[in-house]
Design a protein around this motif. Structure first.
Motif, PDB file in Angstrom:
ATOM      1  N   THR A 119       0.813  -1.222   0.000  1.00 51.13           N
ATOM      2  CA  THR A 119       0.000   0.000   0.000  1.00 51.13           C
ATOM      3  C   THR A 119       0.851   1.279   0.000  1.00 51.13           C
ATOM      4  O   THR A 119       0.311   2.379  -0.065  1.00 51.13           O
ATOM      5  CB  THR A 119      -0.913   0.036   1.237  1.00 51.13           C
ATOM      6  N   LYS A 194      -8.801   7.928  13.980  1.00 55.07           N
ATOM      7  CA  LYS A 194      -8.880   7.007  12.829  1.00 55.07           C
ATOM      8  C   LYS A 194      -9.943   7.460  11.842  1.00 55.07           C
ATOM      9  O   LYS A 194      -9.738   7.427  10.631  1.00 55.07           O
ATOM     10  CB  LYS A 194      -9.199   5.592  13.322  1.00 55.07           C
ATOM     11  N   GLU A 195     -11.094   7.874  12.355  1.00 54.10           N
ATOM     12  CA  GLU A 195     -12.196   8.299  11.491  1.00 54.10           C
ATOM     13  C   GLU A 195     -11.802   9.531  10.671  1.00 54.10           C
ATOM     14  O   GLU A 195     -12.153   9.644   9.500  1.00 54.10           O
ATOM     15  CB  GLU A 195     -13.433   8.587  12.356  1.00 54.10           C
ATOM     16  N   ALA A 197      -8.852  10.350   9.602  1.00 56.00           N
ATOM     17  CA  ALA A 197      -7.973   9.922   8.506  1.00 56.00           C
ATOM     18  C   ALA A 197      -8.753   9.169   7.437  1.00 56.00           C
ATOM     19  O   ALA A 197      -8.512   9.325   6.244  1.00 56.00           O
ATOM     20  CB  ALA A 197      -6.857   9.044   9.055  1.00 56.00           C
ATOM     21  N   LYS A 198      -9.713   8.368   7.879  1.00 62.15           N
ATOM     22  CA  LYS A 198     -10.462   7.519   6.959  1.00 62.15           C
ATOM     23  C   LYS A 198     -11.387   8.341   6.052  1.00 62.15           C
ATOM     24  O   LYS A 198     -11.551   8.048   4.878  1.00 62.15           O
ATOM     25  CB  LYS A 198     -11.310   6.540   7.783  1.00 62.15           C
ATOM     26  N   THR A 201     -10.447   9.541   2.507  1.00 64.52           N
ATOM     27  CA  THR A 201     -10.418   8.650   1.344  1.00 64.52           C
ATOM     28  C   THR A 201     -11.591   8.931   0.410  1.00 64.52           C
ATOM     29  O   THR A 201     -11.494   8.769  -0.798  1.00 64.52           O
ATOM     30  CB  THR A 201     -10.470   7.172   1.801  1.00 64.52           C
TER      31      THR A 201
ATOM     32  N   ASP B 190      -2.697   9.209   0.687  1.00 65.86           N
ATOM     33  CA  ASP B 190      -3.636   8.345   1.428  1.00 65.86           C
ATOM     34  C   ASP B 190      -2.937   7.400   2.403  1.00 65.86           C
ATOM     35  O   ASP B 190      -3.317   7.280   3.564  1.00 65.86           O
ATOM     36  CB  ASP B 190      -4.445   7.479   0.451  1.00 65.86           C
ATOM     37  N   SER B 191      -1.929   6.719   1.886  1.00 69.01           N
ATOM     38  CA  SER B 191      -1.277   5.679   2.671  1.00 69.01           C
ATOM     39  C   SER B 191      -0.578   6.253   3.910  1.00 69.01           C
ATOM     40  O   SER B 191      -0.724   5.737   5.019  1.00 69.01           O
ATOM     41  CB  SER B 191      -0.294   4.939   1.775  1.00 69.01           C
ATOM     42  N   LYS B 194      -3.192   7.443   6.570  1.00 67.89           N
ATOM     43  CA  LYS B 194      -3.753   6.336   7.350  1.00 67.89           C
ATOM     44  C   LYS B 194      -2.730   5.764   8.321  1.00 67.89           C
ATOM     45  O   LYS B 194      -3.039   5.478   9.469  1.00 67.89           O
ATOM     46  CB  LYS B 194      -4.243   5.235   6.415  1.00 67.89           C
ATOM     47  N   GLU B 195      -1.504   5.602   7.835  1.00 68.86           N
ATOM     48  CA  GLU B 195      -0.450   5.023   8.676  1.00 68.86           C
ATOM     49  C   GLU B 195      -0.155   5.934   9.877  1.00 68.86           C
ATOM     50  O   GLU B 195       0.077   5.451  10.985  1.00 68.86           O
ATOM     51  CB  GLU B 195       0.813   4.812   7.829  1.00 68.86           C
ATOM     52  N   LYS B 198      -2.794   5.348  12.381  1.00 67.95           N
ATOM     53  CA  LYS B 198      -2.746   3.980  12.901  1.00 67.95           C
ATOM     54  C   LYS B 198      -1.624   3.811  13.923  1.00 67.95           C
ATOM     55  O   LYS B 198      -1.787   3.128  14.937  1.00 67.95           O
ATOM     56  CB  LYS B 198      -2.518   3.015  11.732  1.00 67.95           C
TER      57      LYS B 198
END
Lengths: 253, 253
Positions: A119, A194-195, A197-198, A201, B190-191, B194-195, B198
């Motif tokens: 990814t 997390k939300e 960042a999500k 997308t 994006d990656s 998210k990382e 996370k």
């Protein structure tokens, strides 16, 4: 089979080595480091002698930005494809005696954290079509996201990454500080982090923006500022609130 | 079966209604809004008349912060459990004629984005043990993360959420702007976005910090500043870099 020599023994060299190992299209024939002891964990031909570099299709330099130019100048061979892995350095920083390119995986790598390279976007650049094709193949063997990005774009990308990674993490740090000062477990914020960042997308950041600055809720902004005792946090709150208000055409604080 | 009346028809009321509907422990007996038309999509008893509120165990006010106090004062019944859902208002803002409490789900809700409430932390507060127990039960019927948080803590939590959600999203916006100015697809980021989010689940933000400010790499900082033509972006870059350097005990820019 693409033959590769890796230069370096740090985070990126480690992650690249592991990922290439898993691919059936890539053969890491050798690793080089200034101190051979730093390579002891790698199950591969190792050397600290630039005279003994083996033959390969791509030579990947994974050392610190300051050392790239110098190392590329010390290589004993010519007209081979030599690439660096830096986000912020131009391809031109490589020595002219070899064909030049860039192989830049855009991720913040930590030593002890496994990365799913599939990814991770890999940005490639080369100075002729054939080299570009080879780098795309090499990148495609470990990642599903391969982009052709020139040196100017890459510098901007690296700068954008500072905002969405380094500065974002600093926002987490401030959130964490506010929580500990008030005996609140930072874990409560996991879900919203997390939300946030999500969401990006599917939504443009502009559409995803919420909060008191976005809706110009002066009362809440005022209350927040009075809650912040730390001068530094207050300054950051003010400047970012102002910036959001400007973005959405609201009056200044 | 916990009987609930919901006041409001916005994002939060919608998400709460849907989540309560899925739970076998909760019965939404009625919804109230000032304009009954705004409730047309809810399959439930509806009213715009405060005289006609049905009997329930908990009355949940999901209206804007400004309207909470007023609405709670207009209720025709007494000594029932009335809660608001605001992150930044004290429980005291509710009218004294009823028992007071707070039911605050910590998430940024968008109208058309489905939310998995199970992972959303719900912060509850009440003024006696029995009410607290009931609110915990109610929260537990839709979420796996229920916290008892008092009004002072909640205000700080809301402020922390501004940093980790609103301000983080603004960093995404700036990253996006830098990308579009340089014809780079924002999707490349994006990656790493998210990382970055996370990582925080396992590492403290302090340990996760990387980048030029963290390692005090003055050359890169200087280059980044010269790349930034937008004054506002430049100011934000400077102040956040300075703040990171301070955090890790480095000298100022």
């Amino acid at each position: 089979m693409i033959k590769v020599v890796l230069f370096g023994s740090g985070n990126l060299a480690t992650h690249l080595f592991r990922s290439f190992k898993k691919s059936s299209n890539v053969d890491v024939v050798q690793m080089y480091a200034r101190k051979i002891a730093s390579l002891s964990n790698f199950d591969v031909h190792r050397t600290d002698n630039l005279e003994l570099i083996e033959n390969a299709d791509v030579y990947i330099i994974c050392v610190s930005d300051d050392a790239i130019s110098n190392l590329s100048g010390q290589l004993k061979f010519q007209n081979k494809l030599v690439v660096h892995t830096s986000g912020s350095l131009s391809v031109e920083k490589l020595n002219n005696k070899n064909r030049k390119g860039v192989f830049y995986p855009l991720q913040s790598f930590s030593k002890n954290k496994e990365v799913n390279f599939l990814t991770v976007p890999v940005c490639v650049e080369a100075q002729n079509e054939e080299d570009l094709k080879l780098l795309k193949q090499l990148a495609g063997s470990i990642s599903e996201n391969v982009y052709e990005i020139n040196s100017d774009q890459r510098k901007s990308l690296h700068l954008a990454a500072v905002f969405v990674n380094n500065f974002v993490n600093h926002m987490y740090k401030i959130g964490n500080d506010i929580c500990s000062e008030n005996k609140i477990p930072f874990r409560i914020l996991d879900s919203i982090i997390k939300e946030t960042a999500k969401k990006i997308t599917n939504l443009a950041p502009e559409e995803a923006q919420t909060g008191p600055a976005r809706r110009n809720d002066k009362q809440t902004i005022k209350r927040h500022l009075s809650q912040l005792k730390n001068k530094n946090q207050k300054k950051i709150y003010k400047i970012l609130t102002k910036s959001i208000q400007k973005t959405y055409g609201r009056k200044e604080l």
